[in-house]
Design an enzyme around this catalytic site. Structure first.
Site, PDB file in Angstrom:
ATOM      1  N   LEU A 124       0.809  -1.214   0.000  1.00 17.83           N
ATOM      2  CA  LEU A 124       0.000   0.000   0.000  1.00 17.83           C
ATOM      3  C   LEU A 124       0.845   1.268   0.000  1.00 17.83           C
ATOM      4  CD1 LEU A 124      -2.859  -0.943   2.447  1.00 17.83           C
ATOM      5  CD2 LEU A 124      -3.164   0.048   0.175  1.00 17.83           C
ATOM      6  N   ARG A 125       2.164   1.102   0.096  1.00 18.33           N
ATOM      7  CA  ARG A 125       3.033   2.268   0.205  1.00 18.33           C
ATOM      8  C   ARG A 125       2.868   3.202  -0.991  1.00 18.33           C
ATOM      9  NH1 ARG A 125       7.359   5.008   1.930  1.00 18.33           N
ATOM     10  NH2 ARG A 125       8.920   5.309   0.327  1.00 18.33           N
ATOM     11  N   ALA A 126       2.693   2.597  -2.166  1.00 16.96           N
ATOM     12  CA  ALA A 126       2.542   3.396  -3.371  1.00 16.96           C
ATOM     13  C   ALA A 126       1.307   4.292  -3.278  1.00 16.96           C
ATOM     14  CB  ALA A 126       2.446   2.495  -4.589  1.00 16.96           C
TER      15      ALA A 126
END
Ligand SMILES: [Zn+2]
Length: 623
Positions: free
Chosen positions: A275-277
């Protein structure tokens, strides 16, 4: 000191300028990685940005740059009370020097003071100096892994934590991290790239007018730096204001659900990990809205944010040709609801093709020229080891690390084998508050060597190899070995031979992507000057030995052993004496001559049939 080159005077490089301005507004985006060849003014732009960062107040005398309105409670120079006097100063620009030591980066115990005064005195490192400013790492891909990890950890946490020799120090280290790299010098680890918020590729302008303008301004600046800077001062000042305004506006900018959905859809469609993106795109989109003076994020902000934050985040094969990410992202974005459907892709293929792959006009020989063969599917190859390696093998490596002679990376309690590490020993004594060294203070140095090898591929590209689509199998084999070398961080080089001679198509490099491109473009046909190929290999290995005597080479000769041109290859074998080699035997068909096997024996090298190269069918196809 002459004035720095002004930010507003920079020509082109729009993505880079925007990425830097956005992280200046919102450092939480997570830093910028700039990819570009030498001579693309990367450093100029980064230094110019530092001038734009707003001035700040700092507690007077605090070497850790504490903000008087909210000093770091754990500050080693603290505690500071609310009435501590402040000084106004520029944001710092710290350039991490090539070859910086860990001590220099995280700081160290001040041995001199410790020995003289018997106190534990901590000398701040570059991370402390960079607090609230900009930390610039040129050639970040050449930095040793343990330093990269230190930097990225500090950047992510906003704090530095030093624990050594009985001293534990924590301090705030919030900085804007900018790294540059030249892709020709080798690709950084994917984990490193992923930890930068934004990644921008820069190239020199490809139109005459902007090129001329770059030169015109550069000459004007060099002739009179102060005068030049003065002419751009108003524009730089207005950019600095805009940064300050956007910082203030940022907290109030809204991210409507509609746009948050859009971010999620784009990230899913593009195929990112985790989910970092999504979070980085959301932060960048919010910051873009603030930068444009808006109160809410628009579809345009999301798209622009995605272009800066996403290209490097796709789950991908590290050896995909460069450029794929950008194309794929544009396709993903254009499938979002604000643009017409793109033209359908031309069917078939997908394999990279060289631009010189179609015209055979300049090729030597001409007769027997084969079309460029696309590589077959790559696979996991068996590990090719260096059979002549000495004492002890190193797990996962082809040869032993030079653990007694390598670079000193730290110190540890003595195990009896290593050389004493004097500074660490003195620090241990000082940490006890003692000015004399006791046996228990003794520390020994920890070394690591250059653990990677040089893998030099020598590939037979003659007509006999091209027969029966064999070249596609050979390319798949070399591609698989290239990928294996990439994962082991080996340097790679490639020599091919066909027609009348040998070609060093890839001088030894850490850039495996270039190897893949050259391989895809490899043309075949003509006679087989096997001796010329081996001579070229010997030349390359001699040059590399001078350059880096400690890196052990592995020669991978890919051939069917049929020599049809030039000298007898066996006459060249002595020039390769002592070189570890592996022969990949490509001989196929009902009548086998065993020439590759004979050559392997002369080279004192194992001979692996092409069909047995894959790690998975290694047992199945034994002849
Ligand atoms: Zn402080």
């Amino acid at each position: 000191m002459p004035a720095a080159y002004p930010f507003s005077a920079i020509v082109g490089l729009a993505d880079l300028r925007l990425a830097l301005l956005l992280t200046a507004v919102n450092p939480a985006i997570g830093g910028v990685l700039v990819r570009g060849e030498k001579g693309t003014a990367k450093s100029t732009v980064v230094r110019a940005l530092a001038i734009l960062l707003p001035e700040l107040d700092a507690v007077r005398g605090c070497r850790f740059g504490c903000d008087p309105s909210g000093p770091d409670p754990e500050c080693p120079d603290g505690p500071h009370d609310a009435t501590a006097p402040a000084v106004r100063r520029r944001s710092s620009l710290v350039e991490l020097p090539v070859g910086a030591t860990e001590d220099r980066v995280v700081g160290t115990l001040d041995i001199q003071r410790a020995l003289k005064e018997g106190v534990k005195a901590y000398e701040p490192g570059l991370l402390a100096t960079a607090h609230r400013g900009l930390l610039y790492v040129d050639e970040v891909n050449l930095l040793p892994d343990h330093l990269v990890d230190l930097l990225l950890d500090a950047a992510a946490m906003g704090r530095a934590h030093v624990e050594r020799d009985g001293v534990s120090v924590k301090h705030a280290a919030r900085f804007l991290l900018v790294g540059t790299m030249n892709p020709e010098e080798g690709e950084p680890r994917p984990q490193l790239v992923d930890r930068f918020g934004l990644v921008v590729s820069v190239t020199s302008p490809d139109e005459p007018a902007p090129r001329a303008e770059v030169v015109r301004r550069r000459l004007a600046y060099d002739a009179d730096p102060d005068g030049f800077a003065a002419r751009w001062a108003a524009e730089d000042a207005s950019l600095a204001h805009r940064i300050a305004d956007a910082r203030e506006r940022l907290a109030a900018v809204e991210l409507p659900d509609r746009e948050l959905d859009r971010i999620a859809r784009i990230c899913l469609a593009y195929g990112v990990d985790g989910l970092r993106a999504d979070i980085v795109v959301a932060r960048a989109a919010l910051t873009l809205a603030a930068w444009h003076g808006r109160d809410a994020v628009t579809a345009e902000d999301v798209r622009d944010a995605a272009r800066l934050a996403l290209p490097h985040r796709r789950r991908r094969d590290p050896l995909d040709p460069p450029g794929t990410d950008e194309e794929r992202l544009e396709e993903t974005l254009s499938n979002e609801d604000f643009e017409p459907e793109p033209e359908p892709e031309p069917p078939g293929g997908g394999a990279p093709r060289g631009e010189d792959g179609v015209d055979g006009a300049e090729s030597e020989g001409g007769a027997g020229e084969q079309p460029v063969a696309a590589p077959g599917q790559a696979y996991r190859p068996r590990v090719l080891t260096l059979p002549k390696t000495g004492e002890r093998a190193h797990a996962g490596r082809r040869s032993l690390a030079y653990a007694r002679r390598g670079r000193v990376v730290g110190a540890r309690l003595p195990l009896g084998a290593g050389a004493p590490h004097l500074p660490a020993t003195l620090r241990a004594a000082a940490a006890r508050g003692s000015r004399t060294v006791a046996p228990g203070d003794l520390r020994e140095a920890v070394h690591v060597g250059r653990e990677a090898n040089l893998v030099l591929f020598v590939v037979d590209a003659s007509g006999s190899m091209a027969a029966r689509q064999r070249m596609s199998t050979v390319k798949a084999a070399v591609l698989s070995l290239l990928r294996d070398a990439y994962q082991r961080r080996d340097r790679v080089g490639m020599i091919t031979f066909r027609g009348t001679g040998a070609d060093e198509v890839l001088p030894p490099t850490s850039s495996h992507e270039v190897g893949v491109q050259r391989l895809a473009r490899l043309r075949t046909g003509g006679r087989t000057p096997l001796a010329a190929g081996l001579e070229a290999a010997a030349r390359t290995l001699r040059a590399e030995r001078r350059r880096d005597p400690r890196r052990r080479p592995l020669l991978v000769l890919v051939t069917d052993g049929r020599n049809t041109s030039g000298a007898d290859p066996l006459t060249v074998v002595p020039s390769l004496a002592g070189t570890s080699a592996v022969v990949v035997d490509c001989e196929a068909g009902p009548v086998r001559l065993g020439l590759a096997r004979r050559l392997a024996a002369a080279l004192d090298a194992p001979c692996v049939p092409l069909a047995q190269l894959s790690a998975t069918n290694r047992m199945g196809r034994a002849a």
